[in-house]
Design an enzyme around this catalytic site. Sequence first.
Site, PDB file in Angstrom:
ATOM      1  N   GLY A  71       4.585   8.502 -10.015  1.00 41.95           N
ATOM      2  CA  GLY A  71       4.531   9.286  -8.796  1.00 41.95           C
ATOM      3  C   GLY A  71       5.622   8.947  -7.804  1.00 41.95           C
ATOM      4  N   CYS A 322      -5.408  -8.014   6.312  1.00 39.56           N
ATOM      5  CA  CYS A 322      -5.304  -9.223   7.128  1.00 39.56           C
ATOM      6  C   CYS A 322      -4.160 -10.091   6.606  1.00 39.56           C
ATOM      7  CB  CYS A 322      -6.614 -10.004   7.096  1.00 39.56           C
ATOM      8  SG  CYS A 322      -6.638 -11.422   8.226  1.00 39.56           S
TER       9      CYS A 322
END
Length: 374
Positions: A71, A322
Amino acid sequence: MRQIYLDYNASTPIAPEVLDSMYPYLQGSYGNPSSSHWASATVKEALQTARASIAALLKCDPDEIVFTSGGSESNNYALKGVYFALKEKGNHIITTTVEHPAILNPCSFLERLGAKVTYVEVDETGSVSPEAIEAAITEQTILITVMHANNEVGTIQPLNEIAQIAKKHDIVFHSDAAQSVGKIPVHVDELGVDLLSIAGHKLYAPKGIGALYIRRGTPLESFIHGAGHERGMRAGTENVPYIVALGKAAELAVQALGGQSLHNLGRYFLDQLYARFGGLVKLNGSQDNRLPNTVNVSFVGLDGNDILSKIPQLAASTGSACHAGLTTISPVLKAMNVDEQTARGTIRFSVGRYTEQEELDEALQLLEKIILEN
């Protein structure tokens, strides 16, 4: 409890039928498709068959399919190919704020080369307005690129309406359909696109294979230069085993599209989340106009990363990351104006061909144990 995979939007397993289709081209059929002797005949035929299968899935002509490595390459080829083919005509590209990095980063690269890019905002469901796309058009606009369905929240974009606008202004229209192909009908003439990207590993084929649909007559500069492979449109000896795999995956997708399995499982899981967690759960994206397999929800006041870290046997994706103690929320959720606290509680669950309802029930039990009992 067993391991539970609810991250089909990230990657799908290789279908057994797809794996079986590859073996002959990994073992005995080793000829180069560009050669003219006996060893190439079988692989040439295999390429033609695979190309026809993908064309049947998209309802286009086989010679409008060019094989790529996936892709990301298809998207890069579309964006850079149009830019270099039409840069004498104009330098303006229109896209949206919720595109995949495989669109946003090529746009950023082209900006460094002199392109002007307009990033059209979306509404709270992640949908872009065709009117906003048209308002962004200038005399220099050469390309509009809008994803078919969002990889995070599943929202399906109004491509046909945007295509009519692009056609009216004589602008090339591309769509990244990596997430939608195989889940919902993706027919290029109905959508009205000139270019459309496919990623094999979202379609039960291996990683490292994809395709770009190129409507006949669309101006496009070659992205990879070399010998005349793929009718001169993409240099490099074709990866025959993986192309065969993508063709088989396309065949299976055509067969599966008539069923209701993904819709039923996705609906069941969302209904159960509402029933078990009530006001703790907020759906992100469109309630109805979204991929049937995608359930992106925020557990309000909680942290999605923390929830999944306590359920290591459950594979799903969160809406925040995070790093070094700092939490960053998904750019897609941010573009949809989801507040930071809500975004931190986001988890994307995506079901697939091999998901069983029993797995969903087990996942719900695990979530209940973490969310309600603590």
